[in-house]
Design an enzyme around this catalytic site. Sequence first.
Site, PDB file in Angstrom:
ATOM      1  N   GLU A 141       0.822  -1.203   0.000  1.00 12.83           N
ATOM      2  CA  GLU A 141       0.000   0.000   0.000  1.00 12.83           C
ATOM      3  C   GLU A 141       0.858   1.256   0.000  1.00 12.83           C
ATOM      4  OE1 GLU A 141      -4.231  -1.528   1.852  1.00 12.83           O
ATOM      5  OE2 GLU A 141      -2.901  -0.377   3.166  1.00 12.83           O
ATOM      6  N   GLY A 223      -6.832 -18.279   4.929  1.00 15.67           N
ATOM      7  CA  GLY A 223      -8.063 -17.955   5.621  1.00 15.67           C
ATOM      8  C   GLY A 223      -8.338 -18.846   6.819  1.00 15.67           C
ATOM      9  N   GLY A 226      -5.906 -22.194   7.646  1.00 18.90           N
ATOM     10  CA  GLY A 226      -4.654 -22.173   8.383  1.00 18.90           C
ATOM     11  C   GLY A 226      -3.546 -21.508   7.597  1.00 18.90           C
ATOM     12  N   ALA A 250      -9.002  -7.045   9.388  1.00 14.22           N
ATOM     13  CA  ALA A 250      -7.602  -6.932   9.832  1.00 14.22           C
ATOM     14  C   ALA A 250      -6.978  -8.275  10.175  1.00 14.22           C
ATOM     15  CB  ALA A 250      -7.525  -5.998  11.036  1.00 14.22           C
ATOM     16  N   ALA A 251      -7.586  -9.366   9.734  1.00  8.46           N
ATOM     17  CA  ALA A 251      -7.108 -10.695  10.130  1.00  8.46           C
ATOM     18  C   ALA A 251      -5.679 -10.955   9.679  1.00  8.46           C
ATOM     19  CB  ALA A 251      -8.039 -11.764   9.565  1.00  8.46           C
ATOM     20  N   GLY A 252      -5.399 -10.730   8.401  1.00  8.69           N
ATOM     21  CA  GLY A 252      -4.056 -10.973   7.875  1.00  8.69           C
ATOM     22  C   GLY A 252      -3.016 -10.055   8.486  1.00  8.69           C
ATOM     23  N   ASP A 253      -3.390  -8.815   8.722  1.00  9.64           N
ATOM     24  CA  ASP A 253      -2.453  -7.859   9.314  1.00  9.64           C
ATOM     25  C   ASP A 253      -2.154  -8.207  10.771  1.00  9.64           C
ATOM     26  OD1 ASP A 253      -2.451  -6.421   6.929  1.00  9.64           O
ATOM     27  OD2 ASP A 253      -4.128  -5.161   7.563  1.00  9.64           O
ATOM     28  N   SER A 293     -10.141  -4.284  17.021  1.00 11.26           N
ATOM     29  CA  SER A 293     -10.325  -5.737  17.143  1.00 11.26           C
ATOM     30  C   SER A 293      -9.040  -6.491  17.457  1.00 11.26           C
ATOM     31  CB  SER A 293     -10.899  -6.286  15.834  1.00 11.26           C
ATOM     32  OG  SER A 293      -9.934  -6.232  14.793  1.00 11.26           O
TER      33      SER A 293
END
Length: 305
Positions: A141, A223, A226, A250-253, A293
């Site tokens: 980004e 995802g 795993g 924000a899961a991956g971050d 979160s």
Amino acid sequence: MTNKVVVLGSLNVDTTLHIAQMPKPGETISAKSKTNSAGGKGANQAVAAARSGATTSFIGQVGRDSNGQFMIDALKHDDINVDHINVDEADGTGSAVILLDEHGQNSIMVYGGANQAMKPAIIADSESLIEGADMLISEFETPQEVTLAAFKLAKKHGVTTILNPAPASQLIAGLAEVTDLIVPNETESASLTGVEVTDTASMAANADKFTKMGIKNLIITVGDRGAYYHTPADDGFVPAFKVHAQDTTAAGDTFIGALSSQINKDLSNIEDVLTYAQKASSITVQRLGALPSIPKKQEIENKYK
């Protein structure tokens, strides 16, 4: 022991529209609610690292506007060093619009603004900061040319470099050679290698492609299934924790930031750290929003005992 982490990345003010389902082409729908929050992949990763105990610093750029100060204050709230955030007089602070449906799936539209206006020359002012780090993280980004300049300095000083190639884009010349660990999701990995990720054999084929590019260490996140890892010494798959996701924004971050705080410089504890990072991201997806979160270390360590 936790690491000293430097994140080179994006700072965006996120506007999330909560909707029942994703709109079809040409369809107009009503949003149930709207929230504004601090975000951007760089900010998310830095906060995740800081909340997992890492001494964290940020290299980035905002506009001279209220959103820029809002982002700086958000990082300060988590004791992140903001001394190396530049203020751009010409471009506004980055922003993103997130469509979030009832199943926790999202679509994200990003305005790069000051993030994309960053120039490699600003990295020279951060050499001493990079020199003192254990890990340097970057994503796409912000311009790859800026990442390349930073990663070259990191390698000069023996700092481990972690590249999150998101949003997916082909690597510029020279970047692979100064990347120690690349962490794409399955779509990004396939985009870079040309090999679709379907099973562990195809993940191993992706690892072979990255090795030929010059990147010896790979983690592919897939995802709720795993994460696959490959190093010159070992490879394997660590299953995810099964939870009901409300918001995957924000899961991956969170995964990358949490991982960077705990992993050894030689990646020798990669499997244990992947379990820790998966715990962190599993907590994140059960909550709404990006920064709000992201869990802290004690909560992560106490989860699923």
